[in-house]
Design a protein around this motif. Structure first.
Motif, PDB file in Angstrom:
ATOM      1  N   TRP A  87       0.911  -1.108   0.012  1.00  0.00           N
ATOM      2  CA  TRP A  87      -0.165  -0.070  -0.128  1.00  0.00           C
ATOM      3  C   TRP A  87       0.928   1.169   0.084  1.00  0.00           C
ATOM      4  O   TRP A  87       2.078   1.251   0.254  1.00  0.00           O
ATOM      5  N   SER A  88       0.249   2.452  -0.410  1.00  0.00           N
ATOM      6  CA  SER A  88       1.180   3.514  -0.743  1.00  0.00           C
ATOM      7  C   SER A  88       0.197   4.783  -0.509  1.00  0.00           C
ATOM      8  O   SER A  88      -1.001   4.618  -0.591  1.00  0.00           O
ATOM      9  N   LEU A  89       0.780   5.900  -0.036  1.00  0.00           N
ATOM     10  CA  LEU A  89       0.351   7.200   0.429  1.00  0.00           C
ATOM     11  C   LEU A  89       1.028   8.064  -0.331  1.00  0.00           C
ATOM     12  O   LEU A  89       2.269   8.342   0.082  1.00  0.00           O
ATOM     13  N   ARG A 138       5.984  10.040  -1.718  1.00  0.00           N
ATOM     14  CA  ARG A 138       5.321   8.707  -1.814  1.00  0.00           C
ATOM     15  C   ARG A 138       6.032   7.993  -0.590  1.00  0.00           C
ATOM     16  O   ARG A 138       7.014   7.619  -0.651  1.00  0.00           O
ATOM     17  N   TYR A 139       4.926   7.344  -0.057  1.00  0.00           N
ATOM     18  CA  TYR A 139       5.374   6.338   1.147  1.00  0.00           C
ATOM     19  C   TYR A 139       4.937   4.891   0.494  1.00  0.00           C
ATOM     20  O   TYR A 139       3.493   4.636   0.301  1.00  0.00           O
ATOM     21  N   ASN A 140       5.562   4.120   0.487  1.00  0.00           N
ATOM     22  CA  ASN A 140       5.417   2.747   0.222  1.00  0.00           C
ATOM     23  C   ASN A 140       5.657   1.536   1.314  1.00  0.00           C
ATOM     24  O   ASN A 140       6.872   1.827   1.952  1.00  0.00           O
ATOM     25  N   ASN A 141       4.804   0.667   1.418  1.00  0.00           N
ATOM     26  CA  ASN A 141       4.959  -0.398   2.461  1.00  0.00           C
ATOM     27  C   ASN A 141       4.457  -1.701   1.815  1.00  0.00           C
ATOM     28  O   ASN A 141       3.385  -1.748   1.515  1.00  0.00           O
ATOM     29  N   THR A 142       5.424  -2.727   1.955  1.00  0.00           N
ATOM     30  CA  THR A 142       5.202  -3.935   1.256  1.00  0.00           C
ATOM     31  C   THR A 142       5.517  -4.869   2.442  1.00  0.00           C
ATOM     32  O   THR A 142       6.526  -4.852   2.957  1.00  0.00           O
ATOM     33  N   HIS A 143       4.733  -5.894   2.453  1.00  0.00           N
ATOM     34  CA  HIS A 143       4.651  -7.087   3.388  1.00  0.00           C
ATOM     35  C   HIS A 143       4.385  -8.300   2.486  1.00  0.00           C
ATOM     36  O   HIS A 143       3.371  -8.433   1.828  1.00  0.00           O
ATOM     37  N   ILE A 144       5.662  -9.233   2.662  1.00  0.00           N
ATOM     38  CA  ILE A 144       5.517 -10.524   1.783  1.00  0.00           C
ATOM     39  C   ILE A 144       5.545 -11.557   2.814  1.00  0.00           C
ATOM     40  O   ILE A 144       6.473 -11.611   3.653  1.00  0.00           O
ATOM     41  N   VAL A 145       4.670 -12.668   2.761  1.00  0.00           N
ATOM     42  CA  VAL A 145       4.707 -13.791   3.451  1.00  0.00           C
ATOM     43  C   VAL A 145       5.028 -14.782   2.560  1.00  0.00           C
ATOM     44  O   VAL A 145       4.118 -15.203   1.520  1.00  0.00           O
ATOM     45  N   PHE A 193       9.062  -4.246   4.029  1.00  0.00           N
ATOM     46  CA  PHE A 193      10.041  -3.263   3.329  1.00  0.00           C
ATOM     47  C   PHE A 193       8.922  -1.825   3.387  1.00  0.00           C
ATOM     48  O   PHE A 193       7.780  -1.717   3.107  1.00  0.00           O
ATOM     49  N   ASP A 194       9.562  -0.828   3.806  1.00  0.00           N
ATOM     50  CA  ASP A 194       9.053   0.461   3.656  1.00  0.00           C
ATOM     51  C   ASP A 194      10.070   1.647   3.249  1.00  0.00           C
ATOM     52  O   ASP A 194      11.185   1.568   3.658  1.00  0.00           O
TER      53      ASP A 194
END
Length: 350
Positions: free
Chosen positions: A6-8, A27-34, A59-60
């Protein structure tokens, strides 16, 4: 693999005066990988560590950008910008990032060690506009650095697809682009675009390339599949010089004939990150096209790609030639360029 991002972001353009505008954004990026092995008993992993494919990664980052444009008059101006961007490793890269457990892409994954996200910092600037004779022009230059860039190292296999991903430090791309276009005597539409890019590794590292003829045991671990990559070595697969040129002659409102050409200079073989081997030769190909408009809805067209049936190679990598050709030992595999091709048809527009 479960991948959520998700990004803002926010952006605004400020008009300082009639000529100068400034754009700022973030831009703020937040990535979550499982990642998870659903069987918990994959025969691809170490029996003593059946959870080797499982992992969870976050990752952010906030990526800023700042740019300005300045108009000298209504038809000519300049621009400059600085921007940052980031890319989280993909699930495939994370699942294939262990040198001691190389993967056979794209379907066999062996381990899940962490990787750093790639952060790109770029400067760009240039001029663009229209000259008094109606010629449009663009001139630009750029400097882009990838921090913690990710590359693939091949440990063997006929197609060089068995290996692993890893961070190798910084890579840099510095270049310039130049473009001209216009209309000559109201009959000929023409264009010319030139691009130069110097793509290099910025940090020395020991690369892995099992099919390189000069590979050796550089780490002293008993595996003779390593090459020494120095800072300044060219990145494979990227030609330094590219030219696109073409023109179309309009006989009347219905019938036109065009010719175009594409030139790419030589490029380094994938697997030869140390730049020790002969490169893939550059090439120039010519294309032609013609259009006849029946009415506003229908038109005939003809197109010839590689008009002179030029023999060229568009790509190259290192592989295990003896696995395919027996005693043949040249490890250079070259991708053959497309031969002459002719297309004719009827185009309908409504």
């Amino acid at each position: 693999a479960h991948n959520r991002t998700w990004s803002l972001f926010a952006t605004d353009t400020f008009s300082v005066n009639e000529r100068l505008s400034v754009t700022a954004s973030a831009r703020y990026n937040n990535t979550h990988i499982v990642l998870g092995d659903r069987t918990s008993q994959s025969n691809l992993t170490d029996p003593e560590n059946p959870q080797l494919l499982n992992g969870e990664h976050d990752f952010d980052r906030i990526n800023p950008a700042l740019g300005l444009t300045y108009n000298f008059n209504y038809t000519n101006g300049m621009y400059a910008s600085y921007s940052e961007s980031s890319r989280a490793p993909t699930p495939i890269e994370l699942l294939c990032a262990d040198q001691s457990a190389p993967c056979s892409l794209p379907n066999a994954f062996l381990a899940d060690p962490p990787l750093e996200q790639v952060v790109t910092k770029s400067f760009e600037g240039g001029f663009r506009g229209t000259l008094k004779n109606g010629t449009n022009y663009t001139v630009s230059s750029y400097h882009s650095t990838n921090n913690n860039d990710i590359i693939f190292g091949s440990v063997g296999g006929t197609t060089s697809s068995r290996g692993f991903f890893r961070n190798v430090g910084d890579t840099r791309r510095v270049g310039t682009e130049f473009g001209l276009s216009g209309i000559l005597k109201e009959k000929i539409d023409w264009y010319l675009n030139y691009s130069f890019v110097e793509a290099t590794f910025e940090d020395a590292f020991i690369g892995v390339s099992a099919n390189h003829p000069n590979a050796a045991d550089l780490n002293g671990d008993g595996t003779a599949n390593e090459i020494q990559v120095e800072a300044g070595d060219r990145i494979p697969g990227i030609p330094e010089h590219s030219i696109k040129i073409g023109g179309t002659y309009n006989f009347n409102d219905r019938f036109s004939i065009g010719v175009s050409g594409i030139y790419n200079s030589d490029q380094v073989l994938r697997g030869d990150e140390s730049n020790q081997l002969q490169t893939v030769d550059g090439y120039f190909i010519t294309n032609a096209n013609a259009t006849y408009k029946i009415n506003k809805n229908f038109s005939f067209f003809a197109k010839i790609n590689n008009l002179f049936d030029t023999d060229y190679e568009s790509f190259g990598l290192l592989g295990e030639a003896d696995e395919i050709f027996g005693s043949f030992v040249d490890s250079r595999f070259l991708g053959a360029g497309a031969p002459i091709a002719i297309f004719v048809g009827l185009r309908a527009t409504f």
